[in-house]
Design a protein around this motif. Structure first.
Motif, PDB file in Angstrom:
ATOM      1  N   THR A  89       0.849  -1.193   0.000  1.00 49.00           N
ATOM      2  CA  THR A  89       0.000   0.000   0.000  1.00 49.00           C
ATOM      3  C   THR A  89       0.879   1.235   0.000  1.00 49.00           C
ATOM      4  O   THR A  89       1.878   1.234   0.721  1.00 49.00           O
ATOM      5  CB  THR A  89      -0.979   0.011   1.188  1.00 49.00           C
ATOM      6  OG1 THR A  89      -1.806   1.200   1.114  1.00 49.00           O
ATOM      7  CG2 THR A  89      -0.284   0.010   2.544  1.00 49.00           C
ATOM      8  N   PRO A  90       0.570   2.262  -0.786  1.00 47.20           N
ATOM      9  CA  PRO A  90      -0.330   2.292  -1.937  1.00 47.20           C
ATOM     10  C   PRO A  90      -0.005   1.154  -2.918  1.00 47.20           C
ATOM     11  O   PRO A  90       1.146   0.784  -3.070  1.00 47.20           O
ATOM     12  CB  PRO A  90      -0.057   3.652  -2.567  1.00 47.20           C
ATOM     13  CG  PRO A  90       0.459   4.511  -1.435  1.00 47.20           C
ATOM     14  CD  PRO A  90       1.226   3.573  -0.564  1.00 47.20           C
TER      15      PRO A  90
ATOM     16  N   LYS B  89       5.056   7.939  -0.552  1.00 47.91           N
ATOM     17  CA  LYS B  89       5.069   9.395  -0.731  1.00 47.91           C
ATOM     18  C   LYS B  89       4.169   9.824  -1.892  1.00 47.91           C
ATOM     19  O   LYS B  89       4.027  11.004  -2.169  1.00 47.91           O
ATOM     20  CB  LYS B  89       6.498   9.884  -0.969  1.00 47.91           C
ATOM     21  CG  LYS B  89       7.367   9.733   0.273  1.00 47.91           C
ATOM     22  CD  LYS B  89       6.974  10.747   1.344  1.00 47.91           C
ATOM     23  CE  LYS B  89       7.818  10.654   2.582  1.00 47.91           C
ATOM     24  NZ  LYS B  89       7.437   9.539   3.469  1.00 47.91           N
ATOM     25  N   LEU B  90       3.587   8.853  -2.576  1.00 45.51           N
ATOM     26  CA  LEU B  90       2.654   9.174  -3.653  1.00 45.51           C
ATOM     27  C   LEU B  90       1.249   8.776  -3.214  1.00 45.51           C
ATOM     28  O   LEU B  90       0.615   7.903  -3.798  1.00 45.51           O
ATOM     29  CB  LEU B  90       3.061   8.455  -4.945  1.00 45.51           C
ATOM     30  CG  LEU B  90       4.495   8.731  -5.414  1.00 45.51           C
ATOM     31  CD1 LEU B  90       4.824   7.939  -6.666  1.00 45.51           C
ATOM     32  CD2 LEU B  90       4.704  10.218  -5.672  1.00 45.51           C
TER      33      LEU B  90
ATOM     34  N   GLY C  74      13.713   4.819  -5.118  1.00 46.97           N
ATOM     35  CA  GLY C  74      13.435   4.969  -6.544  1.00 46.97           C
ATOM     36  C   GLY C  74      12.240   5.828  -6.897  1.00 46.97           C
ATOM     37  O   GLY C  74      12.331   6.725  -7.737  1.00 46.97           O
ATOM     38  N   LYS C  75      11.102   5.535  -6.285  1.00 50.31           N
ATOM     39  CA  LYS C  75       9.877   6.241  -6.673  1.00 50.31           C
ATOM     40  C   LYS C  75       9.873   7.647  -6.083  1.00 50.31           C
ATOM     41  O   LYS C  75       9.514   8.609  -6.749  1.00 50.31           O
ATOM     42  CB  LYS C  75       8.644   5.481  -6.171  1.00 50.31           C
ATOM     43  CG  LYS C  75       8.219   4.319  -7.048  1.00 50.31           C
ATOM     44  CD  LYS C  75       9.152   3.157  -6.966  1.00 50.31           C
ATOM     45  CE  LYS C  75       8.711   2.019  -7.861  1.00 50.31           C
ATOM     46  NZ  LYS C  75       9.721   0.967  -7.909  1.00 50.31           N
ATOM     47  N   THR C  76      10.284   7.749  -4.821  1.00 56.61           N
ATOM     48  CA  THR C  76      10.221   9.039  -4.123  1.00 56.61           C
ATOM     49  C   THR C  76      11.192  10.048  -4.732  1.00 56.61           C
ATOM     50  O   THR C  76      10.917  11.241  -4.739  1.00 56.61           O
ATOM     51  CB  THR C  76      10.572   8.832  -2.634  1.00 56.61           C
ATOM     52  OG1 THR C  76       9.755   7.775  -2.136  1.00 56.61           O
ATOM     53  CG2 THR C  76      10.308  10.071  -1.824  1.00 56.61           C
TER      54      THR C  76
ATOM     55  N   PRO D 103     -10.680   4.725  -9.847  1.00 58.38           N
ATOM     56  CA  PRO D 103      -9.987   5.738  -9.055  1.00 58.38           C
ATOM     57  C   PRO D 103      -8.706   5.209  -8.433  1.00 58.38           C
ATOM     58  O   PRO D 103      -8.675   4.094  -7.907  1.00 58.38           O
ATOM     59  CB  PRO D 103     -10.999   6.104  -7.960  1.00 58.38           C
ATOM     60  CG  PRO D 103     -12.197   5.275  -8.170  1.00 58.38           C
ATOM     61  CD  PRO D 103     -12.018   4.405  -9.362  1.00 58.38           C
ATOM     62  N   SER D 104      -7.640   5.999  -8.534  1.00 62.47           N
ATOM     63  CA  SER D 104      -6.355   5.629  -7.956  1.00 62.47           C
ATOM     64  C   SER D 104      -6.045   6.627  -6.845  1.00 62.47           C
ATOM     65  O   SER D 104      -5.968   7.818  -7.092  1.00 62.47           O
ATOM     66  CB  SER D 104      -5.295   5.694  -9.063  1.00 62.47           C
ATOM     67  OG  SER D 104      -4.000   5.746  -8.526  1.00 62.47           O
ATOM     68  N   SER D 105      -5.887   6.148  -5.617  1.00 58.17           N
ATOM     69  CA  SER D 105      -5.618   7.061  -4.499  1.00 58.17           C
ATOM     70  C   SER D 105      -4.145   7.296  -4.276  1.00 58.17           C
ATOM     71  O   SER D 105      -3.742   8.231  -3.586  1.00 58.17           O
ATOM     72  CB  SER D 105      -6.179   6.511  -3.182  1.00 58.17           C
ATOM     73  OG  SER D 105      -7.431   5.966  -3.354  1.00 58.17           O
ATOM     74  N   GLY D 106      -3.299   6.404  -4.783  1.00 55.87           N
ATOM     75  CA  GLY D 106      -1.871   6.530  -4.577  1.00 55.87           C
ATOM     76  C   GLY D 106      -1.107   5.844  -5.701  1.00 55.87           C
ATOM     77  O   GLY D 106      -1.726   5.321  -6.635  1.00 55.87           O
ATOM     78  N   THR D 107       0.226   5.795  -5.618  1.00 55.90           N
ATOM     79  CA  THR D 107       1.136   5.266  -6.661  1.00 55.90           C
ATOM     80  C   THR D 107       1.154   6.199  -7.876  1.00 55.90           C
ATOM     81  O   THR D 107       0.461   7.201  -7.891  1.00 55.90           O
ATOM     82  CB  THR D 107       0.793   3.844  -7.192  1.00 55.90           C
ATOM     83  OG1 THR D 107      -0.348   3.906  -8.080  1.00 55.90           O
ATOM     84  CG2 THR D 107       0.569   2.861  -6.071  1.00 55.90           C
TER      85      THR D 107
END
Ligand code: GLN
Length: 380
Positions: free
Chosen positions: A164-165, A200-201, A227-229, A307-311
């Protein structure tokens, strides 16, 4: 190939990125930003190389990075952990996942995971000899079927692997869902492996680390990465945070998988994790704009978008376009339209369950996102 890996194919991300190049398609498939992380982090890596920080790092991480990870975790979750005994630096979160499986799961142990799932989960569980039980998250909101989960947890369950996300759906586990998982784990003495690389997303709600719930830290391995952050997916700096008795397992596997990870990148990660709060705010704001561009565009093209709440992913239903399944749709999309998406059926134990869904990544600059939407509007 060894039996434990026989059923796995070339990863879908590799397949799709190769096809993207071959067809000159716009790549909204593999989840890597087409822009770089911040200069101060890149500079820190260059400086570290110049300063001669180029030999093996301490196996479980340079002390400064272990400390920076513990400090960030404390800021994010309120949990105070010992950087020396509870933090292990790995080569990306993917290695942390493998190390947790190989270091803490015995052959025949039962592990529960939520489908759709990031493809490495099933493969590393197979390498560890685990028995996998899947719980499917279903559209439109991909919420956890709590009764199904309760029925699945038994005294044979060793661990629950969660994310999660959530990749690919963008679902974020709610407090209620996390509390249910926590009480099941406590009642049945089950471990949790929690992949939180997109923490963080988190756009629509606050990210909650399951380790911060009462009674959970002692049974949780929390995994994350740079990587993502920091838009540096190629650096492969990840980590696992867990109490000493679990960290021991993770470190034993890590020691013999990769031993240590890139030294200069670790020094740069120290600088990255000290980024001011404004960095994280801005990241979120930028991604929100990208998400809106993509979601709005996909809807105009005719997709049903969930709907996407994160990532940095959204999942859409491609069936309005009349293709047989997600793989056929993605092939058509690459070859005839010039856009790459990821078919989701590879993320399920039963591929049938993903046949209507495809994943698009929005970690791309506006021009790329708009270009992809334009192509789809013209040719779908
Ligand atoms: N996590 C990235 C994604 O889901 C890809 C990682 C990989 O290529 N193995 O797109």
């Amino acid at each position: 190939v060894a039996k434990r890996l026989e059923k796995f194919k070339t990863t879908i991300f590799t397949q799709m990125s190769i096809l993207a190049v071959k067809h000159g398609a716009i790549n909204l498939g593999q989840g890597f930003p087409n822009f770089d992380g911040p200069d101060f982090v890149k500079e820190a890596a260059i400086q570290a190389i110049k300063d001669g920080k180029n030999q093996y790092a301490r196996g479980y991480g340079i002390p400064q990075l272990n400390s920076a990870i513990a400090a960030r975790f404390r800021e994010d979750t309120g949990l105070v952990v010992d950087p020396e005994k509870e933090v292990t630096v790995t080569s990306g979160c993917t290695e942390a996942i493998a190390a947790a499986m190989l270091g803490l799961i015995n052959p025949g142990d039962e592990v529960i995971l939520f489908a759709p799932f990031y493809d490495s989960y099933e493969a590393t569980l197979s390498m560890a000899g685990a028995k996998v039980k899947g719980i499917t998250l279903r559209p439109p909101d991909f919420s956890i079927p709590l009764e199904e989960l309760k029925a699945a947890v038994t005294n044979k369950t060793r661990a629950i692997l969660m994310n999660t996300p959530h990749n690919p759906t963008g679902k974020m586990f709610t407090r209620e869902e996390l509390e249910t998982i926590a009480s099941l784990c406590i009642e049945n003495d089950v471990l949790v492996f929690s992949d939180e690389v997109y923490d963080k997303l988190a756009f629509e709600m606050d990210h909650i680390s399951i380790a911060s719930l009462p009674g959970m830290y002692e049974r949780t391995v929390t995994m994350n990465s740079l990587g993502k952050t920091f838009s540096l997916t190629g650096w492969k700096i990840g980590w696992a945070i867990a109490p000493p008795h679990l960290t021991w397992g993770v470190r034993q596997a890590h020691s013999y998988l990769t031993f240590a990870t890139s030294t200069p990148a670790q020094w740069a990660a120290v600088a990255a994790l000290k980024a001011p709060e404004s960095y994280f705010k801005e990241l979120k704001r930028d991604y929100n704009v990208k998400k809106e561009t993509l979601v709005k565009g996909l809807k105009e093209v005719g997709f049903t978008v969930f709907p996407s709440s994160g990532t940095y992913f959204v999942v859409a239903d491609h069936t309005p376009f009349g293709m047989e399944n997600d793989v056929a749709f993605c092939e058509y999309l690459i070859e005839e339209v010039g856009v790459v998406a990821i078919p989701t059926s590879v993320f399920y134990l039963n591929p049938e369950e993903g046949k209507n869904l495809v994943r698009f990544a929005f970690c791309k600059d506006e021009e790329t996102l708009r270009g992809a939407i334009e192509r789809m509007k013209q040719k779908l």
